[in-house]
Write an enzyme that holds these catalytic residues in place. Structure first.
Site, PDB file in Angstrom:
ATOM      1  N   TYR A   1       0.815  -1.210   0.000  1.00 36.92           N
ATOM      2  CA  TYR A   1       0.000   0.000   0.000  1.00 36.92           C
ATOM      3  C   TYR A   1       0.854   1.268   0.000  1.00 36.92           C
ATOM      4  O   TYR A   1       0.416   2.324  -0.434  1.00 36.92           O
ATOM      5  CB  TYR A   1      -0.925   0.024   1.220  1.00 36.92           C
ATOM      6  CG  TYR A   1      -2.080  -0.940   1.146  1.00 36.92           C
ATOM      7  CD1 TYR A   1      -2.200  -1.862   0.110  1.00 36.92           C
ATOM      8  CD2 TYR A   1      -3.053  -0.946   2.126  1.00 36.92           C
ATOM      9  CE1 TYR A   1      -3.253  -2.757   0.050  1.00 36.92           C
ATOM     10  CE2 TYR A   1      -4.121  -1.836   2.082  1.00 36.92           C
ATOM     11  CZ  TYR A   1      -4.212  -2.743   1.040  1.00 36.92           C
ATOM     12  OH  TYR A   1      -5.255  -3.618   0.992  1.00 36.92           O
TER      13      TYR A   1
ATOM     14  N   LYS B   1       3.092 -15.163   2.923  1.00 39.47           N
ATOM     15  CA  LYS B   1       3.174 -16.108   1.798  1.00 39.47           C
ATOM     16  C   LYS B   1       4.645 -16.394   1.524  1.00 39.47           C
ATOM     17  O   LYS B   1       5.190 -16.064   0.458  1.00 39.47           O
ATOM     18  CB  LYS B   1       2.483 -15.534   0.567  1.00 39.47           C
ATOM     19  CG  LYS B   1       0.972 -15.566   0.631  1.00 39.47           C
ATOM     20  CD  LYS B   1       0.413 -16.985   0.513  1.00 39.47           C
ATOM     21  CE  LYS B   1       0.576 -17.541  -0.889  1.00 39.47           C
ATOM     22  NZ  LYS B   1       0.006 -18.932  -0.989  1.00 39.47           N
TER      23      LYS B   1
ATOM     24  N   ASP C   1     -11.521  -8.350   7.181  1.00 42.89           N
ATOM     25  CA  ASP C   1     -12.893  -8.321   6.664  1.00 42.89           C
ATOM     26  C   ASP C   1     -13.510  -9.715   6.687  1.00 42.89           C
ATOM     27  O   ASP C   1     -14.709  -9.877   6.951  1.00 42.89           O
ATOM     28  CB  ASP C   1     -12.906  -7.764   5.240  1.00 42.89           C
ATOM     29  CG  ASP C   1     -12.789  -6.247   5.220  1.00 42.89           C
ATOM     30  OD1 ASP C   1     -12.542  -5.674   6.302  1.00 42.89           O
ATOM     31  OD2 ASP C   1     -12.930  -5.646   4.147  1.00 42.89           O
TER      32      ASP C   1
ATOM     33  N   ASP D   1      -5.737  -6.449   5.663  1.00 44.49           N
ATOM     34  CA  ASP D   1      -6.933  -5.836   5.092  1.00 44.49           C
ATOM     35  C   ASP D   1      -7.940  -6.914   4.683  1.00 44.49           C
ATOM     36  O   ASP D   1      -9.136  -6.828   4.975  1.00 44.49           O
ATOM     37  CB  ASP D   1      -6.521  -4.999   3.878  1.00 44.49           C
ATOM     38  CG  ASP D   1      -7.601  -3.995   3.481  1.00 44.49           C
ATOM     39  OD1 ASP D   1      -8.680  -3.995   4.110  1.00 44.49           O
ATOM     40  OD2 ASP D   1      -7.368  -3.206   2.556  1.00 44.49           O
TER      41      ASP D   1
ATOM     42  N   ASP E   1      -3.374 -17.792   2.443  1.00 40.76           N
ATOM     43  CA  ASP E   1      -4.538 -18.468   1.869  1.00 40.76           C
ATOM     44  C   ASP E   1      -5.082 -19.535   2.812  1.00 40.76           C
ATOM     45  O   ASP E   1      -6.297 -19.690   2.971  1.00 40.76           O
ATOM     46  CB  ASP E   1      -4.193 -19.070   0.496  1.00 40.76           C
ATOM     47  CG  ASP E   1      -2.903 -19.869   0.513  1.00 40.76           C
ATOM     48  OD1 ASP E   1      -2.185 -19.843   1.537  1.00 40.76           O
ATOM     49  OD2 ASP E   1      -2.595 -20.516  -0.506  1.00 40.76           O
TER      50      ASP E   1
END
Length: 693
Positions: free
Chosen positions: A124, A168, A229, A225, A201
């Site tokens: 970001y 990851k 959610d 992020d 994941d």
């Protein structure tokens, strides 16, 4: 934002304090009014405030504006400029709302997890923007990963002591870098916390498969992020996922929230371009921020500050299970309440009241690290902090506060410049050699080992109990810190002894592994893991395995069958309170990481009942009473971790003797049982006996 105002108004009416609130524009409405999603003036107001309450960001009407002017750029700049690097996203499922989740009741009921999202680095904030290859290929620096990971580990210590680090590493170099840095930090400072690594994941899948396996998740900006959610929907609504970004505490600055406030709160804040009030469901796309400023300081109630509305965790626990409205009525005035950090960081910025050099021996051990933390928290007036360690640990870095790192030096070469020498080495042999050397060079030594505790010319001090004896330090320039179990017991017994004179004490202790050092904590973790993996681990720090077991031996056996720890409790209690008191102790090591507990039976010369005892203990400095006769109406070692107070519960009459009481006492053995007690001695020294160099 309108609902936030309602909450503040309720707090003002029900909690005896109010707020000084200023409104500002951020995001789309700021772009409409000023051509930018965040003005320099609004940013300056936010930086100057004690807290920023931030509303929803953006809306479809601004989707076509240039990227640098999009509403989201306002919040990104605010986070970056205020260095809000750690974003806390708790996901809790409340029983009345469990059916709002799309998952089965048994999967989500009782869920309580925390996602710690790195907020000011990663993709970001990557520069330059666009489809380019960065010269070094990195997204995060080591300090960025370490500081957000520390937040996660410290949170875990106050929760269920488990951290999942998510990245990851299998396909991203930055993920491998993240994993390596988190692993190194864990090995250096947080081996008491269980750490697991998980691919992002897989974490997303596990959140909907078995979410209650998680306690604290720490991850990067992008993955945080997405995963937060996902976690929000476990609770039934994105609206049930609050977000907080604590501002870093700088050395010499009082942490925000450390004062209760009393100022003004305005009922409505007007949008300058329309005259309409900010708030309401129909206006959630309109961006706004409230800047809350500290008002005048209120005098804390007896026993220390509350630390949060209504008296904090201990106060809420005090009223738990009661439906008589007592929590709302008392406004945090009743005992118990948190006493931690009541007197720290009070020096105004820019005012110099220093002059002392403090050496911390054994700085890489459990107590040494805690000493450094307490010195930083309480803003101890030192020009220099010198961490000392063995030759094997020389050069190792240790933390002092939130943003200062110190490098350890070798003990014998570093004693001369110190005014105060806080000694917490692994054993009395080191103190026996180096403490007299430091004292001979003019240092005042506060020794945390058992080496000098029974020397008549060395004060054995618990400041709240016999602080007046500190005056005798100059006989040898050495002050002894009592045993951790002794400290918490005499803290509770001193006010009772003054009132009714203690005749006899029978105590059984339940002592955590941290009292035996870092290797002992590692052994508890390793043995517990081995049992779950059907493996076998031989005991090293203890005579028998500690996992899922209790070991009734702390220290070597004496000829009378007692152990060294039991002998310490007997002799030290008699020296501190009264040599005529009879003491019988049984000391037991239990499979917990931090926090000692004691079951104490006391026989008095004079009459005393449980109500008198509660009143005396409630008025005693450093003692908190949590004693309600219902499930959970008592303190446990988990509750005391990170707290300065000594907690007393289960106060009841002993019917087997004429004047007898039974008590349950718990305390953080690394804080009040060691580090905090030593720092309090040092504070008394500089307040009443020493002068700056």
């Amino acid at each position: 934002m309108g609902q936030v105002e309602r909450v503040m108004e309720w707090l003002s009416a029900r909690r005896s304090f109010s707020f000084d609130v200023q409104s500002g524009l951020v995001g789309g409405v700021s772009y409409e009014a000023h051509g930018t999603p965040l003005t320099d003036e609004t940013l300056a107001d936010a930086v100057a405030a004690d807290a920023v309450l931030f509303g929803a960001v953006g809306g479809p009407q601004w989707d076509s504006v240039a990227r640098e002017a999009r509403p989201e750029m306002g919040i990104l700049r605010l986070r970056k400029e205020m260095d809000l690097y750690a974003n806390l996203r708790p996901a809790l499922v409340f029983d009345p709302l469990v059916e709002a989740s799309t998952l089965k009741d048994e999967v989500v009921r009782g869920l309580d997890l925390m996602i710690v999202r790195e907020l000011t680095g990663g993709i970001y904030f990557g520069e330059p923007r666009g489809v380019e290859t960065l010269p070094d290929g990195t997204v995060y620096s080591a300090p960025e990963i370490e500081r957000v990971s520390r937040v996660a580990f410290e949170l875990a210590r106050r929760r269920d002591n488990r951290v999942h680090s998510v990245e990851k590493a299998n396909v991203m170099e930055s993920g491998k870098f993240w994993r390596d840095e988190v692993t190194a930090l864990h090995a250096a400072d947080y081996t008491d916390v269980a750490l697991e690594h998980m691919y992002a994941d897989n974490c997303a899948m596990q959140l909907v498969r078995r979410p209650k396996q998680f306690d604290v998740i720490v991850t990067s900006n992008l993955f945080g992020d997405l995963l937060s959610d996902c976690a929000a929907m476990l609770t039934g609504s994105l609206g049930m996922l609050p977000s907080a970004s604590p501002r870093p505490v700088r050395r010499g600055r009082k942490p925000q929230g450390a004062l209760r406030t009393r100022a003004r709160v305005s009922a409505r804040h007007r949008r300058p371009e329309s005259g309409q009030s900010v708030g309401g469901a129909s206006q959630l796309h309109d961006d706004a921020a409230l800047f809350v400023r500290r008002g005048r300081r209120r005098r804390p109630h007896r026993g220390g500050r509350s630390g949060r509305a209504g008296g904090g965790l201990a106060h809420r626990r005090h009223h738990a299970g009661r439906d008589d409205g007592s929590f709302d009525r008392c406004h945090g005035r009743c005992r118990p309440r948190r006493a931690r950090r009541a007197r720290r960081l009070s020096t105004p910025k820019g005012v110099r009241t220093m002059g002392y050099r403090v050496a911390v021996a054994g700085a890489t051990g459990n107590v040494g690290r805690q000493l450094l933390a307490v010195l930083a928290e309480r803003n101890f007036p030192a020009d220099e902090i010198i961490p000392l360690a063995s030759r094997a640990s020389a050069g190792k870095e240790v933390s002092f506060g939130d943003d200062i790192t110190l490098r350890c030096t070798i003990s014998p070469n570093s004693t001369s410049p110190a005014s105060i020498w806080a000694c917490s080495p692994p054993g009395s042999a080191v103190s026996k050699v180096h403490a007299p050397r430091a004292a001979a060079q003019g240092c005042v030594v506060i020794d945390n080992t058992s080496q000098f505790r029974m020397d008549e010319d060395v004060p054995l001090v618990v400041p709240e109990v016999n602080g007046e004896t500190i005056a005798g330090y100059d006989a040898r320039n050495i002050i002894a810190n009592p045993n951790c179990s002794t400290i918490q017991m005499v803290m509770a017994l001193k006010p009772l002894h003054d009132h009714a004179r203690i005749k006899r004490i029978v105590v059984s202790t339940y002592q955590s592994t941290s009292g035996a050092g870092k290797q002992a904590m590692d052994e508890l973790f390793d043995h517990t893991r081995a049992i779950y993996m059907n493996a076998r681990e031989e005991p090293r720090a203890f005579a028998k395995t500690i996992a899922f077991n209790v070991v009734p031996q702390i220290g070597a056996f004496d000829t009378d069958g007692s152990t060294g720890e039991e002998a310490k409790m007997v002799r030290e209690t008699q020296r501190i309170l009264d040599p005529e008191i009879l003491v019988s102790a049984t000391c037991v090591r239990v499979p917990t990481f931090i926090g000692h507990a004691e079951a104490v039976n006391v026989e008095f010369h004079d009459p005393i009942d449980e109500e008198e005892a509660r009143e005396l203990l409630s008025a005693a400095p450093g003692v908190e009473v949590i004693d309600r006769p219902f499930d959970g109406g008592y303190a446990t070692p988990v509750d005391c971790v990170g707290e300065d107070a000594t907690f007393v519960s289960r106060i009841r009459r002993d019917p087997t003797v004429a004047n007898g009481l039974c008590l349950w006492i718990v305390s953080d053995n690394l804080r009040k049982g060691a580090a905090l007690n030593a720092v309090q001695i040092a504070e008394d020294l500089i307040a009443n006996h020493l002068v700056p160099a």
